[in-house]
Enzyme design. Sequence first.
Site, mmCIF file in Angstrom:
data_model
loop_
_atom_site.group_PDB
_atom_site.id
_atom_site.type_symbol
_atom_site.label_atom_id
_atom_site.label_comp_id
_atom_site.label_asym_id
_atom_site.label_seq_id
_atom_site.Cartn_x
_atom_site.Cartn_y
_atom_site.Cartn_z
ATOM 1 N N LEU A 1 -8.717 -8.347 -2.119
ATOM 2 C CA LEU A 1 -8.727 -8.280 -0.497
ATOM 3 C C LEU A 1 -8.932 -6.722 -0.258
ATOM 4 C CD1 LEU A 1 -5.883 -10.679 0.274
ATOM 5 C CD2 LEU A 1 -8.421 -11.055 0.364
ATOM 6 N N GLY A 2 -8.342 -5.801 -0.674
ATOM 7 C CA GLY A 2 -8.465 -4.319 -0.434
ATOM 8 C C GLY A 2 -7.882 -3.579 -1.304
ATOM 9 N N GLY B 1 -5.884 0.516 -1.883
ATOM 10 C CA GLY B 1 -4.999 1.847 -1.222
ATOM 11 C C GLY B 1 -4.364 2.860 -2.137
ATOM 12 N N GLY B 2 -4.010 3.714 -1.680
ATOM 13 C CA GLY B 2 -3.230 4.626 -2.714
ATOM 14 C C GLY B 2 -2.140 3.869 -3.569
ATOM 15 N N GLY C 1 -2.193 0.711 -4.751
ATOM 16 C CA GLY C 1 -2.828 -0.137 -5.826
ATOM 17 C C GLY C 1 -3.897 -1.159 -5.276
ATOM 18 N N VAL D 1 -4.801 -5.209 -3.624
ATOM 19 C CA VAL D 1 -4.130 -6.392 -2.907
ATOM 20 C C VAL D 1 -5.416 -7.547 -3.379
ATOM 21 C CG1 VAL D 1 -3.823 -7.695 -1.010
ATOM 22 C CG2 VAL D 1 -3.146 -5.134 -1.184
ATOM 23 N N ASP E 1 5.453 5.086 8.254
ATOM 24 C CA ASP E 1 4.112 4.936 8.003
ATOM 25 C C ASP E 1 3.370 3.921 8.774
ATOM 26 O OD1 ASP E 1 1.911 5.578 6.529
ATOM 27 O OD2 ASP E 1 2.080 4.159 4.667
#
Length: 398
Positions: A91-92, A94-95, A97, A99, A210
């Site tokens: 799905l995506g 980021g920093g 890891g 998803v 965040d």
Amino acid sequence: MPASEQVNHKEEKDKQKMKVIVIVVVAIAVVFGVLLILYCISKRTNFREKLENNVMIDQNIEGQSEDMEVTFFTLATVATATNNFSSNNKLGQGGFGLVYKGTLVDGKEIAVKRLSQSSGQGLNEFKNEVILIAKLQHRNLVRLLGYCIEGDEKILIYEYMLNGSLDSFIFDQTRAEVLGWSMRFNIIHGIARGLLYLHEDSRLRIIHRDLKASNVLLDSKMIPKISDFGMARIVGGDQTEGNTRRVVGTYGYMAPEYAINGIFSVKSDVFSFGILLLEIISGKKNRAWFHPDHGLSLVEHAWKLWKEGRPLELIDTCLEDAGIQSKIIRCLHISFLCLQQHHDDRPNMSSVVMLLHSEGSLPEPKEVGFFVGKKSPSSSKNQPSSVNEITNTVLEAR
């Protein structure tokens, strides 16, 4: 020398040579054996320590969340649900890891957050996120269904959000057209309600630290849900702020006093909300956009237009309906109140929620905070700066 003596001499030399060979072979075997034993002991010790850490964290989580709906998932169950973490299910990224989308045997869809070993989110942050989200129940906060900690794997299992993250809409010119002002306002209001719950209405006072567009997820009805509590901090009682040497978060969303001095508070979350509000109104990303003529960041450019009496120039082109301009400008005004340079001048989230739904006059904003971490040099030929979304947790934040 007689032939018999020559034979004896040769045999003696052969015996000595054989002894040397045997001694060398035995020595090598002993050294190799010692090294092998040491290696096995080291591996066993590391494995035992890692297992003990995982068991301690698992017990800690179970001990604090036994009365909550948080389930331990085995790695086999998670692997089956995601088709062995297939790239087709991704799905995506980021920093932290990757998803993945997963489907349990009962047909329930889940989102699987698989933390990478290089992620800045370690065991403590993992435990922090599990325990925190397990204790939070609000329609504008993402719901944690369970977790998995096995070997090197640290995995969080969330409810599946059909429409993904907010940034995939507001920063995409095509998808942004789906978000009319009514829908954007509902998203703004939902985020504000979620923050208000964290700061004032939950049994814990929590500072997210965040908040950003990629950490706001949208369900099938486009209801926003705040996610990613790995960096969140609990403050007790009447405490509203704290100090840290370990600055974490995202440049572009971080309040100046936090990014520079490590002072975080509910008002630093309010500052992040102000940035998010500005991005939803303009359709531009604060960290990646600089004006092509004067090189100002989104916040600086927006403040410049506000002081010059030209706020309508900031509004996303998808929102050009004259009938809603006054409502959008009011939200822009609230954004500037949230972005005040001094945190004491910023409203708390209960005031923000009230201001969003009232029609009364608003106080004039003072100077806003401009800290964005990395700035583009002023130039008539400025290009948007590249953005690194990877998490770092000491000197530079994500």
